[in-house]
Write a protein that holds these residues in place. Sequence first.
Motif, PDB file in Angstrom:
ATOM      1  N   GLY A  25      14.503 -10.068 -12.986  1.00 47.88           N
ATOM      2  CA  GLY A  25      14.517 -10.846 -11.749  1.00 47.88           C
ATOM      3  C   GLY A  25      15.037 -10.040 -10.578  1.00 47.88           C
ATOM      4  N   LYS A  26      16.077  -9.246 -10.828  1.00 51.08           N
ATOM      5  CA  LYS A  26      16.613  -8.387  -9.771  1.00 51.08           C
ATOM      6  C   LYS A  26      15.597  -7.340  -9.337  1.00 51.08           C
ATOM      7  CE  LYS A  26      20.857  -9.629  -8.767  1.00 51.08           C
ATOM      8  NZ  LYS A  26      21.269  -9.926  -7.364  1.00 51.08           N
ATOM      9  N   MET A  27      14.888  -6.772 -10.310  1.00 50.63           N
ATOM     10  CA  MET A  27      13.894  -5.756  -9.984  1.00 50.63           C
ATOM     11  C   MET A  27      12.748  -6.349  -9.167  1.00 50.63           C
ATOM     12  SD  MET A  27      11.252  -3.739 -12.439  1.00 50.63           S
ATOM     13  CE  MET A  27      10.247  -5.226 -12.404  1.00 50.63           C
ATOM     14  N   LEU A  28      12.261  -7.512  -9.580  1.00 51.38           N
ATOM     15  CA  LEU A  28      11.164  -8.140  -8.856  1.00 51.38           C
ATOM     16  C   LEU A  28      11.593  -8.580  -7.460  1.00 51.38           C
ATOM     17  CD1 LEU A  28       9.529 -10.310 -11.669  1.00 51.38           C
ATOM     18  CD2 LEU A  28       8.761  -8.107 -10.773  1.00 51.38           C
ATOM     19  N   GLY A  29      12.832  -9.039  -7.327  1.00 51.09           N
ATOM     20  CA  GLY A  29      13.335  -9.422  -6.006  1.00 51.09           C
ATOM     21  C   GLY A  29      13.406  -8.237  -5.068  1.00 51.09           C
ATOM     22  N   ALA A  30      13.948  -7.113  -5.569  1.00 51.16           N
ATOM     23  CA  ALA A  30      14.030  -5.903  -4.746  1.00 51.16           C
ATOM     24  C   ALA A  30      12.641  -5.383  -4.394  1.00 51.16           C
ATOM     25  CB  ALA A  30      14.835  -4.829  -5.477  1.00 51.16           C
ATOM     26  N   SER A  31      11.699  -5.462  -5.337  1.00 53.18           N
ATOM     27  CA  SER A  31      10.336  -4.981  -5.086  1.00 53.18           C
ATOM     28  C   SER A  31       9.632  -5.835  -4.042  1.00 53.18           C
ATOM     29  CB  SER A  31       9.537  -4.976  -6.390  1.00 53.18           C
ATOM     30  OG  SER A  31      10.165  -4.178  -7.368  1.00 53.18           O
ATOM     31  N   THR A  32       9.832  -7.145  -4.114  1.00 52.88           N
ATOM     32  CA  THR A  32       9.206  -8.040  -3.143  1.00 52.88           C
ATOM     33  C   THR A  32       9.741  -7.791  -1.744  1.00 52.88           C
ATOM     34  OG1 THR A  32       8.935  -9.725  -4.861  1.00 52.88           O
ATOM     35  CG2 THR A  32       8.746 -10.448  -2.566  1.00 52.88           C
ATOM     36  N   VAL A  33      11.062  -7.643  -1.646  1.00 55.28           N
ATOM     37  CA  VAL A  33      11.675  -7.372  -0.346  1.00 55.28           C
ATOM     38  C   VAL A  33      11.158  -6.050   0.216  1.00 55.28           C
ATOM     39  CG1 VAL A  33      13.847  -6.809   0.798  1.00 55.28           C
ATOM     40  CG2 VAL A  33      13.729  -8.749  -0.772  1.00 55.28           C
ATOM     41  N   ALA A  34      11.058  -5.026  -0.640  1.00 61.83           N
ATOM     42  CA  ALA A  34      10.569  -3.725  -0.191  1.00 61.83           C
ATOM     43  C   ALA A  34       9.132  -3.812   0.305  1.00 61.83           C
ATOM     44  CB  ALA A  34      10.686  -2.708  -1.323  1.00 61.83           C
ATOM     45  N   CYS A  35       8.281  -4.546  -0.418  1.00 62.96           N
ATOM     46  CA  CYS A  35       6.884  -4.693   0.008  1.00 62.96           C
ATOM     47  C   CYS A  35       6.776  -5.442   1.328  1.00 62.96           C
ATOM     48  CB  CYS A  35       6.090  -5.412  -1.070  1.00 62.96           C
ATOM     49  SG  CYS A  35       5.595  -4.346  -2.431  1.00 62.96           S
ATOM     50  N   LEU A  36       7.605  -6.455   1.521  1.00 62.67           N
ATOM     51  CA  LEU A  36       7.585  -7.194   2.781  1.00 62.67           C
ATOM     52  C   LEU A  36       7.943  -6.277   3.949  1.00 62.67           C
ATOM     53  CD1 LEU A  36       9.269 -10.562   1.701  1.00 62.67           C
ATOM     54  CD2 LEU A  36       6.866 -10.196   2.294  1.00 62.67           C
ATOM     55  N   GLN A  37       8.922  -5.426   3.743  1.00 58.94           N
ATOM     56  CA  GLN A  37       9.291  -4.501   4.816  1.00 58.94           C
ATOM     57  C   GLN A  37       8.237  -3.433   5.015  1.00 58.94           C
ATOM     58  OE1 GLN A  37      13.565  -3.525   3.811  1.00 58.94           O
ATOM     59  NE2 GLN A  37      13.809  -4.450   5.813  1.00 58.94           N
ATOM     60  N   GLY A  38       7.604  -2.999   3.932  1.00 61.00           N
ATOM     61  CA  GLY A  38       6.509  -2.049   4.079  1.00 61.00           C
ATOM     62  C   GLY A  38       5.336  -2.645   4.834  1.00 61.00           C
ATOM     63  N   MET A  39       5.043  -3.913   4.572  1.00 58.78           N
ATOM     64  CA  MET A  39       3.961  -4.591   5.285  1.00 58.78           C
ATOM     65  C   MET A  39       4.293  -4.766   6.761  1.00 58.78           C
ATOM     66  SD  MET A  39       3.062  -7.453   2.389  1.00 58.78           S
ATOM     67  CE  MET A  39       2.018  -8.409   3.495  1.00 58.78           C
ATOM     68  N   MET A  40       5.567  -4.948   7.078  1.00 60.87           N
ATOM     69  CA  MET A  40       5.961  -5.067   8.478  1.00 60.87           C
ATOM     70  C   MET A  40       5.718  -3.771   9.247  1.00 60.87           C
ATOM     71  SD  MET A  40       9.449  -7.353   8.272  1.00 60.87           S
ATOM     72  CE  MET A  40       9.402  -9.027   7.603  1.00 60.87           C
ATOM     73  N   MET A  41       5.736  -2.638   8.536  1.00 63.14           N
ATOM     74  CA  MET A  41       5.427  -1.367   9.193  1.00 63.14           C
ATOM     75  C   MET A  41       3.980  -1.339   9.679  1.00 63.14           C
ATOM     76  SD  MET A  41       8.177   0.501   9.197  1.00 63.14           S
ATOM     77  CE  MET A  41       7.489   2.094   9.600  1.00 63.14           C
ATOM     78  N   PHE A  42       3.113  -2.140   9.055  1.00 60.48           N
ATOM     79  CA  PHE A  42       1.713  -2.200   9.484  1.00 60.48           C
ATOM     80  C   PHE A  42       1.584  -2.711  10.916  1.00 60.48           C
ATOM     81  CE2 PHE A  42       0.127  -2.875   4.850  1.00 60.48           C
ATOM     82  CZ  PHE A  42       0.436  -1.546   4.579  1.00 60.48           C
ATOM     83  N   LEU A  43       2.602  -3.452  11.390  1.00 58.91           N
ATOM     84  CA  LEU A  43       2.548  -3.984  12.750  1.00 58.91           C
ATOM     85  C   LEU A  43       2.587  -2.867  13.792  1.00 58.91           C
ATOM     86  CD1 LEU A  43       5.023  -7.003  12.347  1.00 58.91           C
ATOM     87  CD2 LEU A  43       2.519  -7.045  12.253  1.00 58.91           C
ATOM     88  N   LEU A  44       3.033  -1.673  13.386  1.00 54.57           N
ATOM     89  CA  LEU A  44       3.114  -0.544  14.321  1.00 54.57           C
ATOM     90  C   LEU A  44       1.788   0.193  14.472  1.00 54.57           C
ATOM     91  CD1 LEU A  44       6.528   0.985  13.171  1.00 54.57           C
ATOM     92  CD2 LEU A  44       6.132  -0.561  15.096  1.00 54.57           C
ATOM     93  N   ILE A  45       0.828  -0.083  13.609  1.00 60.26           N
ATOM     94  CA  ILE A  45      -0.430   0.668  13.614  1.00 60.26           C
ATOM     95  C   ILE A  45      -1.142   0.609  14.964  1.00 60.26           C
ATOM     96  CG2 ILE A  45      -2.753   0.737  12.619  1.00 60.26           C
ATOM     97  CD1 ILE A  45      -1.550   0.024   9.934  1.00 60.26           C
ATOM     98  N   PRO A  46      -1.266  -0.567  15.613  1.00 60.90           N
ATOM     99  CA  PRO A  46      -1.973  -0.589  16.905  1.00 60.90           C
ATOM    100  C   PRO A  46      -1.301   0.256  17.982  1.00 60.90           C
ATOM    101  CG  PRO A  46      -1.773  -2.813  15.998  1.00 60.90           C
ATOM    102  CD  PRO A  46      -0.900  -1.928  15.177  1.00 60.90           C
ATOM    103  N   PHE A  47      -0.003   0.483  17.865  1.00 60.43           N
ATOM    104  CA  PHE A  47       0.721   1.232  18.888  1.00 60.43           C
ATOM    105  C   PHE A  47       0.731   2.734  18.621  1.00 60.43           C
ATOM    106  CE2 PHE A  47       2.619  -2.989  18.416  1.00 60.43           C
ATOM    107  CZ  PHE A  47       2.470  -3.483  19.699  1.00 60.43           C
ATOM    108  N   LEU A  48       0.221   3.155  17.481  1.00 59.16           N
ATOM    109  CA  LEU A  48       0.258   4.571  17.103  1.00 59.16           C
ATOM    110  C   LEU A  48      -1.061   5.284  17.384  1.00 59.16           C
ATOM    111  CD1 LEU A  48       2.148   4.274  13.680  1.00 59.16           C
ATOM    112  CD2 LEU A  48       3.093   4.948  15.894  1.00 59.16           C
ATOM    113  N   GLY A  49      -2.072   4.539  17.802  1.00 60.12           N
ATOM    114  CA  GLY A  49      -3.355   5.162  18.100  1.00 60.12           C
ATOM    115  C   GLY A  49      -4.147   5.563  16.875  1.00 60.12           C
ATOM    116  N   ILE A  50      -3.868   4.950  15.744  1.00 59.87           N
ATOM    117  CA  ILE A  50      -4.603   5.239  14.524  1.00 59.87           C
ATOM    118  C   ILE A  50      -5.286   3.957  14.040  1.00 59.87           C
ATOM    119  CG2 ILE A  50      -3.224   7.193  13.763  1.00 59.87           C
ATOM    120  CD1 ILE A  50      -1.565   5.324  12.089  1.00 59.87           C
TER     121      ILE A  50
END
Length: 274
Positions: free
Chosen positions: A109-134
């Motif tokens: 449960g701890k591993m899955l919780g940490a993995s889910t949180v990490a993926c959510l933050q990784g997905m939030m990085m996608f919000l920067l794509i329009p500002f990077l010109g890529i």
Amino acid sequence: MEGIFAIWQRDVTKFFRDRARLFGSFTMPILFLLIFGGGLSGTMEGLISGSIEGGGEFQYIQFVFPGIVAMTLLMTSVFSSLSIIEDRDFGYMKEILVSPVSRVNIAVGKMLGASTVACLQGMMMFLLIPFLGIRYSVLSLLQVLPFMFLLACALSSVGLLIASFLKSTQGFQLIVQILVMPMVFLSGALFPVNNMPGWMDIIVKINPVTYGVDVMKKVMIDIDSLSPMIREAMGLNLTLFGRSITVAEEVLFMLVFTTVLVLLATLSFRRSNA
């Protein structure tokens, strides 16, 4: 399964409520994105253009962005395991241990919780794509999500194993800081890792981040549109024993690595919290 879900839900809920943690986890990835993606992109593209015919077709920021996302996954998933030590100090872990939930399920449960949180933050990085010109296709961003979660599981199991052995947050942070930077720099996340010295190449090949980063780049970047010389120069052709590694083999490595680390972490967790 109810016990695993309850622990997973608690960690995810804590993530959304802790705004300082949400903001702080983006600081270093964005800093690296600005330095490597913005400051060094012109230099790297100039070197490629000057040494390889047709090098101007390649955007360095496009190469480094999947690596920055993997770096976010690494830092978040590993440091999320710090909650195990904090829960032990505040007595929450004792309450779980006296419940009918098995200690193996607690670790999972701890591993899955940490993995889910990490993926959510990784997905939030996608919000920067329009500002990077890529540009990345929506399909490629959707396809990369399972690989992100698999990499996060592998990395959170590393943090879980470390946390199961240590008793203090200071010791955990010290050990993790020693591991995080080599895992980032020797993974191909920020620069190519081909033509490394022999002993360093061994570290590159046993580093799970290496395979996670390579898969993410193969999914997100249109590698077929790049010339073979550019792919070679930027380390987009990961090899092992002289042969190119396929995506299926990289996924298999991460699955085996995650399984072994989870087993070791749960055994250590049971013993250290007996």
